[in-house]
Enzyme design. Structure first.
Site, PDB file in Angstrom:
ATOM      1  N   LYS A 161       0.808  -1.220   0.000  1.00  0.00           N
ATOM      2  CA  LYS A 161       0.000   0.000   0.000  1.00  0.00           C
ATOM      3  C   LYS A 161       0.843   1.273   0.000  1.00  0.00           C
ATOM      4  O   LYS A 161       2.041   1.266   0.263  1.00  0.00           O
ATOM      5  CB  LYS A 161      -0.966  -0.023   1.187  1.00  0.00           C
ATOM      6  CG  LYS A 161      -2.060  -1.075   1.028  1.00  0.00           C
ATOM      7  CD  LYS A 161      -3.412  -0.552   1.400  1.00  0.00           C
ATOM      8  CE  LYS A 161      -4.530  -1.468   0.914  1.00  0.00           C
ATOM      9  NZ  LYS A 161      -5.794  -1.165   1.587  1.00  0.00           N
TER      10      LYS A 161
ATOM     11  N   ARG B 208      -4.846  -9.769   3.912  1.00  0.00           N
ATOM     12  CA  ARG B 208      -5.182  -9.698   2.487  1.00  0.00           C
ATOM     13  C   ARG B 208      -3.940  -9.246   1.735  1.00  0.00           C
ATOM     14  O   ARG B 208      -3.451  -8.132   1.943  1.00  0.00           O
ATOM     15  CB  ARG B 208      -6.342  -8.726   2.285  1.00  0.00           C
ATOM     16  CG  ARG B 208      -6.840  -8.584   0.851  1.00  0.00           C
ATOM     17  CD  ARG B 208      -8.059  -7.652   0.817  1.00  0.00           C
ATOM     18  NE  ARG B 208      -8.580  -7.502  -0.528  1.00  0.00           N
ATOM     19  CZ  ARG B 208      -8.200  -6.565  -1.383  1.00  0.00           C
ATOM     20  NH1 ARG B 208      -7.255  -5.678  -1.028  1.00  0.00           N
ATOM     21  NH2 ARG B 208      -8.732  -6.481  -2.586  1.00  0.00           N
TER      22      ARG B 208
END
Length: 298
Positions: free
Chosen positions: A234, A268
């Site tokens: 991210k 995830r």
């Protein structure tokens, strides 16, 4: 931090999702990401073709994914707009093919209730709603199917930008939001043991917000629902190290371990094989599993 809550105790840590059963008191589920989009932030369309998407999902299961999350609409407000019909056309054949090839949990990353309804009928086991129940029919659709619902914190409407997001206390506000949305889901008929919560790293948050969420993740791990951490590759990792998205693999692994130690029970990720090994090692160090073999000094 203390939050108003549906019921604060996690209760029985054993959850059955689809054909898989997880004991979240001593087990971490690895969720593999498969995007059937042309402009996902990480793979830039590498799994857009139907055969590539199906192959990536089945490979994730082979590499140790307990759960495969399939999406067809990017979260980013600058991504290509995908209408409901196109989303269904992208998702349903993938769900059907993957369902035929594995008993791993299949979730659909969608904010549309009708997409969720049809995907659950096609064989999906769960809905990963990154909009936090923006569609008022979503919880009822999940409840009617007896499926699992992932409730994620995000503030802007799907496809809309939230410029310069501000929080007085990001952890307190995220926790209160997740409990409110979980309460709405329960009121719509979703069983409490079918709800998972995700604080939504980077979703309508800047890097400082995501770092604080990670640092204080333990405060969210006691809300009464299994906690999912979606931190793979991210922006907050890229900005922390000032590195491009294809060079933060080590940062992802370090953050995954930190999240597990803080209470996350579902992670995830993009690189399933590496994370499966990291999670398995973490479980062994914590005493949750025995080594696969014993040879050294035995």
């Amino acid at each position: 931090m203390r939050f108003p809550t549906v019921e604060p105790e996690l209760g029985d840590p054993v959850r059955t999702i689809g054909a898989r059963t997880f004991d979240f008191s001593r087990q971490v589920a690895v969720m593999g990401i498969v995007n059937r989009t042309v402009d996902s932030f990480y793979d830039r369309g590498a799994t857009f073709a139907l055969d590539k998407a199906v192959g990536a999902a089945l490979q994730a299961a082979e590499h140790g994914a307990d759960w495969v999350d399939i999406g067809a609409v990017p979260f980013s407000p600058i991504a290509e707009r995908v209408d409901e019909r196109a989303e269904l056309d992208r998702l349903l054949p993938v769900v059907e093919a993957v369902r035929a090839g594995t008993d791993a949990v299949i979730s659909i990353d969608t904010f549309r209730a009708e997409v969720a309804r049809q995907a659950l009928r096609a064989g999906a086991d769960a809905v990963n709603d990154t909009s936090g129940l923006h569609d008022p029919d979503m919880a009822r659709v999940v409840a009617d199917a007896g499926a699992t619902l992932v409730v994620t914190h995000s503030r802007a409407a799907p496809g809309r930008e939230l410029a310069r997001p501000h929080y007085d206390d990001v952890v307190a506000e995220v926790g209160a939001y997740l409990l409110d949305r979980a309460g709405r889901a329960v009121a719509a008929g979703v069983a409490k043991d079918r709800i998972v919560v995700d604080p939504g790293h980077d979703l309508n948050k800047n890097t400082m917000h995501s770092l604080e969420l990670t640092r204080r993740l333990g405060e969210l791990a006691v809300l009464g629902f299994p906690l999912l951490a979606s931190v793979s590759n991210k922006d907050f990792l890229q900005e922390t190290l000032d590195l491009p998205r294809d060079d933060v693999a080590e940062a992802t692994l370090a953050t995954v371990v930190f999240c597990v130690l803080a209470g996350a029970r579902i992670v995830r990720v993009h690189d399933v094989r590496a994370v499966r090994r990291v999670v398995t090692m973490t479980e062994a160090v914590l005493g949750w599993r025995r080594p696969a073999v014993l040879r050294h000094n035995v």
